[in-house]
Design a protein around this motif. Structure first.
Motif, PDB file in Angstrom:
ATOM      1  N   ASP A 145       0.822  -1.216   0.000  1.00 11.37           N
ATOM      2  CA  ASP A 145       0.000   0.000   0.000  1.00 11.37           C
ATOM      3  C   ASP A 145       0.853   1.262   0.000  1.00 11.37           C
ATOM      4  N   GLU A 146       2.026   1.191   0.601  1.00 11.83           N
ATOM      5  CA  GLU A 146       2.882   2.378   0.708  1.00 11.83           C
ATOM      6  C   GLU A 146       3.470   2.799  -0.633  1.00 11.83           C
ATOM      7  N   LEU A 147       3.370   1.945  -1.654  1.00 14.17           N
ATOM      8  CA  LEU A 147       3.881   2.342  -2.963  1.00 14.17           C
ATOM      9  C   LEU A 147       3.138   3.561  -3.510  1.00 14.17           C
ATOM     10  N   VAL A 148       1.852   3.692  -3.186  1.00 13.26           N
ATOM     11  CA  VAL A 148       1.070   4.810  -3.726  1.00 13.26           C
ATOM     12  C   VAL A 148       1.488   6.134  -3.097  1.00 13.26           C
ATOM     13  N   PRO A 149       1.528   6.282  -1.772  1.00 13.46           N
ATOM     14  CA  PRO A 149       2.008   7.561  -1.237  1.00 13.46           C
ATOM     15  C   PRO A 149       3.454   7.874  -1.632  1.00 13.46           C
ATOM     16  N   ALA A 168      11.342  -1.606 -20.764  1.00  7.75           N
ATOM     17  CA  ALA A 168      10.011  -1.536 -20.164  1.00  7.75           C
ATOM     18  C   ALA A 168       8.946  -2.061 -21.118  1.00  7.75           C
ATOM     19  N   LYS A 169       9.091  -1.770 -22.401  1.00  5.11           N
ATOM     20  CA  LYS A 169       8.129  -2.277 -23.387  1.00  5.11           C
ATOM     21  C   LYS A 169       8.178  -3.805 -23.471  1.00  5.11           C
ATOM     22  N   GLN A 170       9.365  -4.350 -23.411  1.00  5.31           N
ATOM     23  CA  GLN A 170       9.487  -5.806 -23.457  1.00  5.31           C
ATOM     24  C   GLN A 170       8.898  -6.445 -22.195  1.00  5.31           C
ATOM     25  N   ARG A 171       9.103  -5.789 -21.061  1.00  4.66           N
ATOM     26  CA  ARG A 171       8.521  -6.295 -19.822  1.00  4.66           C
ATOM     27  C   ARG A 171       6.996  -6.275 -19.901  1.00  4.66           C
ATOM     28  N   ALA A 172       6.438  -5.200 -20.453  1.00  7.01           N
ATOM     29  CA  ALA A 172       4.990  -5.119 -20.604  1.00  7.01           C
ATOM     30  C   ALA A 172       4.482  -6.222 -21.527  1.00  7.01           C
ATOM     31  N   LYS A 175       0.021   5.537 -11.329  1.00  6.07           N
ATOM     32  CA  LYS A 175      -0.798   4.498 -11.960  1.00  6.07           C
ATOM     33  C   LYS A 175      -0.191   3.112 -11.741  1.00  6.07           C
ATOM     34  N   ALA A 176       1.104   3.006 -11.900  1.00  4.14           N
ATOM     35  CA  ALA A 176       1.770   1.720 -11.703  1.00  4.14           C
ATOM     36  C   ALA A 176       1.639   1.253 -10.256  1.00  4.14           C
ATOM     37  N   ALA A 177       1.797   2.175  -9.316  1.00  2.35           N
ATOM     38  CA  ALA A 177       1.688   1.817  -7.903  1.00  2.35           C
ATOM     39  C   ALA A 177       0.276   1.361  -7.559  1.00  2.35           C
ATOM     40  N   GLU A 178      -0.716   2.064  -8.077  1.00  2.32           N
ATOM     41  CA  GLU A 178      -2.102   1.675  -7.814  1.00  2.32           C
ATOM     42  C   GLU A 178      -2.401   0.299  -8.401  1.00  2.32           C
ATOM     43  N   ALA A 179      -1.875   0.028  -9.579  1.00  2.00           N
ATOM     44  CA  ALA A 179      -2.083  -1.291 -10.180  1.00  2.00           C
ATOM     45  C   ALA A 179      -1.403  -2.379  -9.350  1.00  2.00           C
ATOM     46  N   VAL A 230      -1.037  -4.076 -16.204  1.00  2.00           N
ATOM     47  CA  VAL A 230      -1.350  -2.645 -16.185  1.00  2.00           C
ATOM     48  C   VAL A 230      -0.181  -1.854 -15.612  1.00  2.00           C
ATOM     49  N   ALA A 231       0.389  -2.352 -14.535  1.00  2.00           N
ATOM     50  CA  ALA A 231       1.537  -1.675 -13.930  1.00  2.00           C
ATOM     51  C   ALA A 231       2.717  -1.627 -14.891  1.00  2.00           C
ATOM     52  N   ALA A 232       2.927  -2.717 -15.627  1.00  2.00           N
ATOM     53  CA  ALA A 232       4.047  -2.760 -16.571  1.00  2.00           C
ATOM     54  C   ALA A 232       3.861  -1.743 -17.693  1.00  2.00           C
ATOM     55  N   LYS A 233       2.620  -1.550 -18.136  1.00  2.00           N
ATOM     56  CA  LYS A 233       2.367  -0.540 -19.155  1.00  2.00           C
ATOM     57  C   LYS A 233       2.699   0.859 -18.632  1.00  2.00           C
TER      58      LYS A 233
END
Length: 467
Positions: free
Chosen positions: A56-60, A331-335, A126-130, A268-271
């Motif tokens: 959860d702490e990733l978002v703040p 990052a694109k390859q990871r996604a 966005k990545a943190a929320e995902a 979603v996070a990877a995108k």
């Protein structure tokens, strides 16, 4: 240090005592009661909940990219210097060493407010929320695994106890058979071979009993590990409500299976991670405010100097040695990898649903067959014993009939156990083996509560930890 070490040792001793006490209780008699206790006290599940609170702490942390940073700095220096000088005296001049000293200090405070960071904060949030959403699904997967382990442990102990009873009954029956064989051998009705056959079959049955008792001891240990107390008098459980058809199970799994949903959120996070990497190619801007106080001679005079500034900064990367471009491609390859893994897991989930559904249905028929087998084997044994007493059957015939009966009885117990396990395995493969869906009478843990508390938190280090 001694006090701290003493407290640590005391904590370890207290924890060991608590764990020892957990194994003394004789608790739940029903499967649901065992699952309820595990849902509340199982350390694996509680550790997963604590892990989700950390996620959860990733978002703040991501949102901090919008917030200002404030810093205070200062220094103090003692400056000492000396120089030689000539001082006139009565008969000439005299060389003397003059020493000067001063204390200088400065204090500065600075505020930096990001204005634009190439969408890094936007995409990072966005990545943190995902990832938080993926973590919640992972928490449900851990919950399902723990509850399924409880079902497995419960049914293993339940069936293991029945098999031990059957093995003991078999040993007792064969002991009677050996005694009767010896008596008939003594009066010349049978041969030594018949006695040896009975004794060999008794030894085999005694070994099977030892194996059953050993396995039961392992199963009890696993039950204690999962539930936290020794099993009491267990009863055959009812199976929770299952999907009406395999197709409905597959449809539900596509919508709620936590493993599949977790991987979808990871994608979603990877995108969004692609946008975070691309921010290194975009400009950034910010505002700065600072105030400084310099005093060359603290406390001696009022010659201090005060300055203040307000400014804006802008930077635009032109070429970063190819590093950022490589990071974007990575990052694109990871996604892409995460997107393919969604397909892989979807197929794996489908396979698990189909396998568990067919296993459950097949075991229903197997149970019917084993019940018929047990009845027939019992009738056969009774008939062979009567024919043996009439002299038309051999000792080996009786021993074989006894073996077949015990074999059929063990098959029936095992099939009944496996059907319950398969039913709950089907629920888990769909994603319905959760406390809420099954209907456990426990307070349902809500991971959103901690998330709401920490999402907009600007200050403070207090954390509601799970013990």
């Amino acid at each position: 240090m001694k006090l701290k070490l003493g407290r640590t040792v005391g904590s370890v001793v207290a924890l060991a005592a608590a764990l020892a006490m957990q194994g003394v209780d004789v608790g739940a008699d029903t499967l649901y009661a065992a699952m309820e206790k595990a849902y509340v006290t199982n350390p694996t599940l509680n550790a997963a909940r604590a892990g989700q609170r950390a996620v959860d702490e990733l978002v703040p942390q991501a949102l901090s990219g919008w917030r200002p940073t404030i810093g205070v700095g200062g220094e103090i220096n003692r400056i000492t210097g000396s120089q030689s000088a000539e001082i006139p005296v009565e008969d000439g001049v005299e060389d003397v060493l003059i020493t000067n000293s001063a204390t200088a200090g400065s204090l500065a405070i600075e505020l930096n407010q990001p204005v634009f960071s190439g969408f890094k904060t936007v995409e990072g949030t966005k990545a943190a929320e995902a990832r938080v959403d993926a973590g919640r699904q992972g928490l449900l997967e851990s919950e399902q695994q723990v509850l399924f382990n409880v079902v497995q442990a419960y049914m293993d102990v339940y069936a293991g106890r029945q098999i031990v009873v059957l093995r003991k009954q078999d040993v007792a029956a064969l002991q009677t058979q050996v005694k009767a064989a010896n008596e008939r051998f003594a009066v010349g009705e049978i041969t030594r071979t018949d006695v040896a056959q009975a004794e060999a079959r008794l030894a085999e049955s005694q070994s099977a009993l030892v194996d059953a008792q050993t396995k039961l001891a392992r199963d009890v240990a696993f039950y204690i590990q999962m539930v936290g107390n020794e099993p009491g008098k267990l009863s055959y459980p009812k199976i929770a409500k299952l999907p009406k058809s395999m197709q409905s199970a597959l449809d539900a799994a596509g919508e709620i299976n936590p493993r599949l949903l977790a991987q979808a959120f990871v994608e979603v996070a990877a995108k969004s991670d692609v946008g975070v990497a691309r921010s290194g190619l975009l400009p950034s801007a910010g505002l700065t405010a600072a105030a400084t106080v310099d005093d060359p001679d603290l406390g001696e005079d009022d010659n201090g100097q005060q300055t203040a500034l307000i400014g804006a900064s802008f930077s635009m990367p032109l070429y970063e040695a190819g590093l950022v471009y490589s990071q974007v491609r990575e990052a694109k390859q990871r996604a892409s990898q995460r997107r393919i893994e969604v397909i892989e897991i979807a197929r794996d989930v489908r396979k698990a649903v189909v396998q568990s559904w067919n296993a459950y249905v097949g075991l229903g028929q197997i149970i019917k067959n084993t019940r018929t087998q047990v009845r027939a084997a019992q009738l056969a044994l009774d008939g062979v014993q009567q024919e043996y007493e009439a002299g038309t059957r051999t000792t080996l015939d009786v021993l074989d009939a006894q073996r077949e009966l015990v074999f059929a009885q063990v098959l029936q117990v095992t099939a009944e156990k496996n059907r319950v396990v398969a039913g709950y395995q089907l629920l888990a493969s769909v994603g319905q083996l959760t406390a809420g869906h099954v209907g456990l009478k426990v307070p349902i843990y809500n991971p959103e509560e901690n998330y709401r508390q920490v999402r907009g938190k600007w200050l403070g280090t207090d954390a509601n930890t799970i013990e």
